[in-house]
Write a protein that holds these residues in place. Structure first.
Motif, short mmCIF file in Angstrom:
data_model
loop_
_atom_site.label_atom_id
_atom_site.label_comp_id
_atom_site.label_asym_id
_atom_site.label_seq_id
_atom_site.Cartn_x
_atom_site.Cartn_y
_atom_site.Cartn_z
N VAL A 1 87.81 -49.98 -19.45
CA VAL A 1 87.66 -48.64 -20.05
C VAL A 1 86.67 -48.70 -21.21
O VAL A 1 85.81 -47.83 -21.37
CB VAL A 1 89.03 -48.10 -20.51
CG1 VAL A 1 88.85 -46.74 -21.19
CG2 VAL A 1 89.98 -47.97 -19.33
N ASP B 1 83.13 -48.86 -19.81
CA ASP B 1 82.67 -47.58 -19.26
C ASP B 1 82.35 -46.58 -20.37
O ASP B 1 81.41 -45.79 -20.26
CB ASP B 1 83.73 -47.00 -18.32
CG ASP B 1 83.73 -47.71 -16.97
OD1 ASP B 1 82.77 -48.46 -16.70
OD2 ASP B 1 84.68 -47.53 -16.19
N LEU B 2 83.13 -46.58 -21.44
CA LEU B 2 82.86 -45.67 -22.56
C LEU B 2 81.54 -46.02 -23.24
O LEU B 2 80.79 -45.13 -23.65
CB LEU B 2 84.02 -45.72 -23.56
CG LEU B 2 85.25 -44.88 -23.18
CD1 LEU B 2 86.42 -45.20 -24.11
CD2 LEU B 2 84.92 -43.39 -23.24
N LEU C 1 78.83 -44.77 -21.05
CA LEU C 1 78.72 -43.31 -21.18
C LEU C 1 77.97 -42.95 -22.46
O LEU C 1 77.09 -42.09 -22.46
CB LEU C 1 80.12 -42.69 -21.19
CG LEU C 1 80.19 -41.17 -21.33
CD1 LEU C 1 79.64 -40.49 -20.08
CD2 LEU C 1 81.63 -40.71 -21.57
N ILE D 1 83.31 -39.89 -17.22
CA ILE D 1 84.36 -40.90 -17.20
C ILE D 1 85.71 -40.20 -17.08
O ILE D 1 85.93 -39.14 -17.67
CB ILE D 1 84.32 -41.78 -18.47
CG1 ILE D 1 85.32 -42.93 -18.35
CG2 ILE D 1 84.58 -40.98 -19.72
CD1 ILE D 1 85.22 -43.94 -19.49
N LYS E 1 89.55 -41.80 -17.04
CA LYS E 1 90.31 -43.04 -17.07
C LYS E 1 91.69 -42.83 -17.70
O LYS E 1 91.89 -41.95 -18.54
CB LYS E 1 89.56 -44.11 -17.88
CG LYS E 1 88.25 -44.59 -17.27
CD LYS E 1 88.52 -45.53 -16.11
CE LYS E 1 87.22 -46.12 -15.59
NZ LYS E 1 87.46 -47.09 -14.49
#
Length: 634
Positions: free
Chosen positions: A347, A350-351, A354, A362, A364
């Motif tokens: 997570v 991915d943040l 982003l 996203i 999650k």
């Protein structure tokens, strides 16, 4: 004279205010000449430039500076000639100017980056002169380029008076419409009177040199303004929003803001225009901006938060966000450090992707450590989307605290898992039990082929016990911890009815805390069936025998190991060896006992017959049990 300094973050300009300005104190006329400077190139050209171009040569590793040239405005202001200042140290010639510019000169010399200083000269508490000074280092030489603006009262021409009348009419329109504007060229602001009506103060001489509106913006909206100034570009040359300012009297005002910049072909800003409208009258419900309507719609819940511009410094979150992270809104600082409290590494990655613009969305579920506390966690669901509107990039998202819902979901999943275990296990057991019953039937057909009624009676007893087992497991919510006591009581009633054994007293003494798995209880009930049927048929040959009893007692003897004692007070066994070696019922019981990794013993009783069976409560504990009982198997 005394000096005050202030750095204006928005304009990136250092301001210096000189009070009680006195020309006499500017120059120390007896300062010695340290060196004879060379003639500065283009000196004659510089005389015709309105700005002062002052030239300095660094010495002592930039701790002091030799004067090579001073501009004509400053020479006239100090009433001195160029020959009186050339080749002197600025620290000795003018300690006053060295106090103002010394640190800036050293900074530019060391960093090679230009710097701007704005100086206000006050006489009798009124600004008399304003100087904008750009300090530049080129090829080891320092240049200070100064623009001066004097502020004495001037006599206006008829044409200027006419223009002023037209301007007054425009100002009247601004007054009633509560609007004001400005334009900015060459780093100077021109403000319309409507602006002063909005901020409720009179015009001041230093106003052209900083943004008097942005200077009043409240702390909560400062990040919005800072990002605005950084992102204005040829691609993003307009901006609209509502900002909040706090006037000098402490009044909060809401300003509908429109900004526009014009750029040249090289991307350099040529001019900048701003229009403000005071909409505070319409903001009594604190929902003037469209985004306020959205945010207020989420403020009734602490489990759901609306995230406006979460990827930007101009972020705005509804109250639920601060409840979830458990940090007061006034203390929260939005930064990438919040990722440190997220447990899941995927997570976090991915943040970051982003934020860097590598992905646009996203969605999650993650575990959040509140204030970094591993013992205090929440389960959250996050959705953020990046999108473009016009030339501008924006982001919006939602954060939901699903801790309670997730807990219920896990409980439901656990319950469903148990039910799935039951369904699979029951299907498996039905198949296995039918195979067991088929094996029993084949054995008994060979042993009791001439007595079909006996075969049917035995089979009926076994089927009744298995039917009882299936009925109870279907009606329970726990399929791995089955209470043995309930099963044995119902089994006694079933066996008594089947064989007409109403004259026999059945007793069961079972530890109520014993819980066993379905894998163990199925063979165990069949074992008890076989031993009980044997006692009913053989222990009491005299139907008038008093106090006929078949008793069962089950206790925990060692952690997860149980002991079953089944005893009758009948006539007993005449030949125990014959039971063990030549009896079909004993063969069945012994095989079933092995199936549950148990151990069976024939007890030596003074009255009747007794058996002791030790067994585990589940197959999870059979390995340990067998290691402790190696060599004891019958």
């Amino acid at each position: 004279m005394y000096i005050e300094k202030q750095y204006r973050e928005l304009e990136k300009v250092e301001e210096v205010r000189v009070y009680n300005f006195d020309k006499v104190q500017l120059i120390e006329r007896d300062a010695p000449q340290v060196m004879r400077p060379e003639k500065v190139p283009f000196s004659n050209v510089m005389k015709h430039i309105p700005s002062d171009i002052n030239v300095f040569l660094p010495i002592d590793d930039g701790e002091d500076f030799i004067i090579e040239r001073i501009g004509w405005n400053l020479l006239e202001r100090a009433n001195i000639n160029l020959e009186d200042v050339e080749g002197r140290k600025i620290s000795e010639l003018s300690p006053f100017y060295f106090e103002i510019f010394g640190d800036a000169f050293k900074e530019v010399h060391n960093t090679q980056k230009s710097k701007t200083i704005r100086v206000f000269y006050y006489v009798s508490n009124k600004i008399r002169t304003i100087a904008n000074v750009d300090i530049i280092c080129d090829d080891g030489t320092l240049y200070a380029i100064s623009d001066y603006k004097n502020t004495p009262a001037e006599v206006k021409t008829l044409e200027e008076q006419h223009e002023e009348e037209i301007e007054s009419k425009a100002n009247l329109i601004e007054y009633f419409s509560q609007t004001g504007s400005y334009y900015k060229t060459r780093n100077e602001f021109t403000w319309t009177p409507g602006i002063y009506n909005i901020i409720n103060r009179s015009k001041q001489a230093e106003d052209p040199f900083y943004n008097i509106i942005f200077d009043l913006v409240i702390p909560e909206d400062k990040p919005l303004v800072e990002e605005l100034l950084e992102t204005m570009s040829p691609e993003t040359d307009t901006y609209e929003n509502i900002i909040r300012i706090k006037t000098h009297e402490g009044v909060i005002k809401y300003l509908d803001t429109y900004l526009y910049s014009k750029f040249d072909e090289n991307g350099e800003e040529i001019s900048h225009y701003g229009l403000f409208k005071d909409v505070s009258v319409d903001s009594h419900k604190h929902m003037t901006r469209p985004v306020d309507f959205m945010l207020n719609g989420f403020n009734r819940t602490s489990k759901l938060s609306l995230l406006i511009e979460p990827l930007s410094r101009r972020y705005e979150f509804s109250e639920g966000f601060y409840d979830m992270v458990e940090v007061p809104k006034t203390e929260y600082i939005h930064s990438m450090k919040i990722l440190d409290n997220i447990v899941e590494e995927d997570v976090k990655k991915d943040l970051k992707r982003l934020y860097d613009g590598k992905i646009n969305e996203i969605n999650k579920i993650f575990t959040y450590r509140v204030n970094g506390d591993e013992e205090h966690t929440k389960i959250c669901e996050l959705f953020i989307e990046r999108f473009k509107y016009g030339n501008k990039e924006h982001s919006i998202g939602f954060l939901t605290d699903i801790t309670a819902a997730r807990k219920k979901q896990m409980e439901l999943m656990k319950s469903n898992a148990n039910k799935n275990i039951l369904i699979k296990e029951v299907h498996h057991r039905v198949k296995n039990n039918l195979q067991v019953l088929n094996s029993f039937l084949n054995l008994e057909r060979r042993a009791y082929g001439d007595n079909p009624n006996r075969i049917l009676d035995n089979m009926q007893a076994r089927l009744s016990s298995l039917a009882l087992l299936h009925e109870k497991t279907y009606n329970t919510e726990d399929f791995v911890n089955i209470n043995l006591n309930d099963y044995l009581k119902d089994q006694d009633e079933t066996l008594k009815t089947l064989f007409g054994a109403k004259s026999i007293n059945f007793t069961s003494d079972v530890d109520p805390n014993i819980h066993i798995t379905i894998e163990i209880i199925t063979p165990l009930l069949l074992i008890i069936d076989e031993l009980t049927m044997n006692a009913i048929k053989h222990a009491f040959p005299d139907p008038d025998m008093p106090n006929k009893t078949i008793a069962k007692k089950i206790n925990v003897i060692d952690n997860y190991i149980c002991e079953l004692i089944l005893h009758d007070n009948g006539v007993g066994l005449k030949d125990p060896d014959s039971l063990i070696h030549h009896n079909l019922g004993w063969e069945i019981v012994n095989n079933l006992t092995k199936q549950i990794n148990g151990k069976i013993e024939l007890l030596d009783c003074d009255v009747g017959t007794g058996f002791k069976i030790t067994f585990p409560t589940s197959f999870e504990h059979t390995i340990e049990y067998h290691l402790g009982n190696m060599g004891g198997e019958l």
